[in-house]
Enzyme design. Structure first.
Site, PDB file in Angstrom:
ATOM      1  N   ASP A 262      36.362  34.624  35.357  1.00 40.04           N
ATOM      2  CA  ASP A 262      36.866  35.386  36.254  1.00 40.04           C
ATOM      3  C   ASP A 262      38.225  34.375  36.637  1.00 40.04           C
ATOM      4  OD1 ASP A 262      37.793  37.036  38.342  1.00 40.04           O
ATOM      5  OD2 ASP A 262      35.768  37.235  39.250  1.00 40.04           O
TER       6      ASP A 262
HETATM    7  C1  BGC Z   1      38.057  39.542  40.517  1.00 37.12           C
HETATM    8  C2  BGC Z   1      37.796  40.205  39.067  1.00 37.12           C
HETATM    9  C3  BGC Z   1      39.094  40.692  38.475  1.00 37.12           C
HETATM   10  C4  BGC Z   1      40.295  39.504  38.606  1.00 37.12           C
HETATM   11  C5  BGC Z   1      41.541  39.736  37.994  1.00 37.12           C
HETATM   12  C6  BGC Z   1      39.193  38.455  40.451  1.00 37.12           C
HETATM   13  O1  BGC Z   1      39.456  38.089  41.588  1.00 37.12           O
HETATM   14  O2  BGC Z   1      36.938  39.024  40.948  1.00 37.12           O
HETATM   15  O3  BGC Z   1      37.038  41.237  39.070  1.00 37.12           O
HETATM   16  O4  BGC Z   1      39.058  41.226  37.096  1.00 37.12           O
HETATM   17  O5  BGC Z   1      40.256  38.958  39.888  1.00 37.12           O
HETATM   18  O6  BGC Z   1      42.273  40.623  38.903  1.00 37.12           O
END
Ligand code: BGC
Length: 747
Positions: A262
């Site tokens: 993530d």
């Molecule tokens: C989120 C993810 C997301 C990623 C990219 C993160 O903060 O938890 O779900 O895909 O950001 O935007």
């Protein structure tokens, strides 16, 4: 270098003709021999260049060998708009308007594998139009907390329902040639301290509840990518969790694709390199120059890097790279996707209550009052990663206006202001606080609108500042004095239908008393308003069923009842030292901080498993949802009396629609072990089916449960095990509406 690529479908076909693929993951490995040869030609620097972000939404290919970058796009509910290369700010494009699909809990409320599949196909196709290789979704964590900031993104509190939908969503995406990256693996069930919280859960709880949707999405859906979550599980960050990533995901489930942390969720070079992470998103602090050094000093064997590159190249050759000049030529949103979005929305709306068949509203009505700002909110954006730049969005008010029969006047009054949360406080005319008192002027206007209307549609609920990634709600109370407003409306007009526009559950104790009918309306995608109007006007019958429980009060729900959430406060530092400091006139209070550990001591008793087993009354039960017709269930028959491992239980029965319009029912089959020696919930969902039944007609339905689905995780043996004994199969239209029970035996 030109690579003769084998497309996923061709590869599948080839494998079927030579005896069939063993797992949907095998499609990834068809190029392995060629990939090994490519890796042999690559320098260490080229390999490591692939293992971290290139831009905010891409990772590097192998330019020297003509291998394209991998392009990622956010969005479980629509392909996110193009951002600038190094951040999330809009790139200001015009072709990136996508279809905004209903959010996760709305999709789950359809209880439809077919719709989840079509939804996935829509997403997969639009990703291709945008030239994207990997969709960062679906988000399939279990909805453990009613207050969870991402409850609306996730599917269900029930692992079986979430698993069925996740597997079908993933299949749909990947049939269109795009990779699905299931997230957030695993046990990312709260936003509070999500970057550091350490979830403490035992193996049975993980296997039976929290990992189930991921297991199905990998083993059955064949997901090509997995996003390890921000949090820790049992002491280790998910992005370097040997047990989750190497032992379970790759070892047991046979995952052959890529793991992508993530954003900001990578924490070390050695941990990530050795314990299962392929791509650091974003930055190269850990899987960049530091990894090259670690290989050069011998701390990390180069074969570890090679294995990661191999997984990346597998994905690269399975997902066809779209040349820059062949994508983004037209608007991303596709007509079929918009149709799917309508279908999902129309089947997700849940009729919670309908006293004396107050709904549908009469087509002869002369005046309808629409009260509450939530009738006009755009819900496509907000929520951080889950926002979509939609081609359009039909709000509930617009839907009611679009579909209003001739001669019906629709009067609207907002009644309250929009609470804008931490990012929009300075917005003009926004509510100052979430509890803002009733504004006399707005109230007067609303009461005026309500007077003399045949029906008042009161739009309450939350918004995407209240339910959002990055924070959890502090409670599930309705915001901005909505409870006070409905009481005032009731004094002038008792024909109130409350429509809750939210992604997660709200406390309905007050609103329920003042409403003749109650409808859960969700954040329902770009066609949401039209779908809602079709239900409220009776053009179609409502057929959504709750994918989570509405507790009476937040405190009744398991993690709260046991004091597991919010995490307890702990005194930091040495106890005696703190006391001594106070004695000598120093700081009076010791340092107090929230415990970094989230204990899941409610165990497998999540959602309805808790409420039913502990006999705690609920406001609306899991699986609940009324219709404008009534369904009679015939006597079910099982195909046998007793079963053993490897067999499938088949339960057949009739469903009769006694009403005067076509309607859908979701038949639900739960199992109960009356004589189990193991601690089990009162009952658990094991099969369901959505069926369309014409007015007055009868449909034959068969539900199937593979006996293997009845296994539990045996902590002592550390594996799945099947108990023997009697099992009751409980059939009905909701977890609290069981109509028929039959008993079988597991031998
Ligand atoms: C989120 C993810 C997301 C990623 C990219 C993160 O903060 O938890 O779900 O895909 O950001 O935007």
């Amino acid at each position: 270098m030109k690579l003769d690529r084998i497309t996923p479908l061709l590869a599948m076909a080839a494998m079927v003709s030579c005896g069939g693929p063993k797992s949907p993951q095998d499609v990834l490995t068809v190029n392995d021999r060629k990939i090994d040869k490519i890796i042999a030609q690559m320098t260490l620097e080229e390999k490591v260049e692939m293992l971290h972000s290139k831009t905010n939404m891409s990772s590097e290919g192998v330019p020297r060998l003509g291998i394209q970058d991998i392009k990622y796009a956010d969005g479980p509910f629509g392909i996110r708009e193009e951002g600038v290369p190094n951040g999330f700010q809009s790139a200001g494009w015009v072709t990136d308007s996508a279809t905004y699909f209903p959010t996760g809990s709305a999709l789950a409320a359809t209880w439809s594998e077919e719709l989840a599949h079509m939804y996935g196909k829509g997403m997969g196709k639009e990703a291709r139009v945008r030239g994207k290789d990997v969709i960062l979704g679906p988000a399939i964590n279990i909805q453990r907390l009613p207050v969870g900031g991402r409850t609306y993104e996730y599917l269900s509190e029930d692992p079986f329902l979430a698993a069925r939908l996740a597997a079908n969503y993933v299949k749909g995406v990947q049939e269109e040639g795009t990779a699905a990256c299931i997230k957030h693996f695993a046990l990312n069930n709260q936003e509070t301290n999500r970057g550091s919280v350490n979830v403490i859960a035992d193996e049975r709880v993980m296997r039976e509840i929290y990992l189930k949707p991921f297991e199905a999405a990998v083993k059955e859906g064949g997901a090509w990518a997995v996003m390890p979550a921000y949090n820790k599980v049992n002491g280790y960050y998910c992005s370097e969790n040997e047990h989750l990533l190497n032992e379970i995901l790759r070892g047991e489930w046979g995952f052959k694709g890529i793991t992508v942390s993530d954003w900001g969720g990578t924490h070390s070079t050695m941990g990530a390199a050795l314990h299962g992470l392929d791509v650091q998103m974003t930055g190269d602090t850990y899987l960049g120059p530091a990894l090259i050094d670690s290989v050069k000093t011998g701390a990390v064997p180069e074969s570890v890097v090679d294995a990661k590159v191999k997984e990346l190249l597998r994905l690269r050759f399975t997902v066809e790279a779209i040349p820059e000049d062949e994508c983004n030529l037209a608007t991303a949103s596709q007509p079929e996707s918009r149709k799917t979005a309508y279908e999902v929305a129309s089947k997700s709306i849940v009729l919670l209550k309908n006293s004396n068949d107050f709904l549908p509203v009469s087509k002869e009505a002369k005046k309808i009052a629409v009260i509450g700002l939530n009738a006009t909110l755009n819900t496509q954006s907000g929520g951080m990663g889950a926002g979509v730049k939609s081609v359009y969005e039909v709000t509930p008010l617009q839907g009611l206006q679009n579909r209003a029969p001739e001669g019906m006047e629709i009067v609207y009054a907002p009644a309250y202001r929009n609470f804008m949360g931490r990012y929009g406080r300075n917005a003009r005319n926004a509510a100052k606080t979430i509890d803002e008192a009733v504004d006399p002027k707005l109230l007067e206007e609303a009461l005026e609108a309500a007077k003399g209307a045949e029906a008042v549609f009161f739009f309450c609920g939350t918004n995407k500042s209240i339910e959002t990634e990055g924070s959890d709600r502090t409670d599930i109370k309705l915001p901005v004095s909505q409870e006070e407003i409905i009481k005032e409306i009731y004094a002038v007009n008792k024909n109130i239908v409350s429509v809750i526009i939210s992604g997660g559950p709200c406390d309905l104790q007050v609103v329920e008393k003042y409403s003749k009918a109650l409808v859960q309306g969700w954040w329902n995608g770009l066609e949401g308003g039209n779908a809602l109007a079709d239900v409220l006007y009776g053009n179609i019958a409502p057929s959504g069923k709750l994918p989570f429980t509405f507790p009476v009060a937040l405190e009744d729900s398991p993690a709260f009842a046991l004091g597991n959430f919010p995490q307890k406060e702990e005194i930091q530092g040495d106890l005696f030292g703190n006391q001594y400091r106070q004695d000598i006139g120093g700081q009076r209070r010791a340092n107090i901080r929230r415990s970094p550990d989230a204990h899941y001591s409610e165990g497998i008793f999540v959602g309805y498993r808790w409420f039913e087993t502990k006999n705690v009354p609920v406001m609306y039960a899991f699986g609940h949802g009324l219709s404008y017709v009534f369904f009679e269930y015939g006597q079910p028959k099982a195909n046998k009396d007793s079963y053993k491992m490897g067999e499938t239980i088949k339960v057949s029965f009739d469903i009769r629609n006694t009403g005067s319009m076509e309607a859908d029912e979701v038949a639900q089959l739960y199992v109960r072990w009356p004589e189990s020696r193991i601690e089990r919930p009162f009952k658990e969902l094991k099969a369901f089916k959505r069926v369309t039944v014409a007015a007055g007609a009868t449909s034959k339905v068969t539900l199937e449960i593979p006996v293997s689905e009845l296994r539990h995780w045996d902590e002592a043996l550390n594996t799945w095990a099947l108990e023997r004994g009697p099992v009751s199969l409980m059939l009905g239209g909701a977890s609290d509406d069981i109509r028929e029970i039959i008993d079988i035996e597991i031998r």
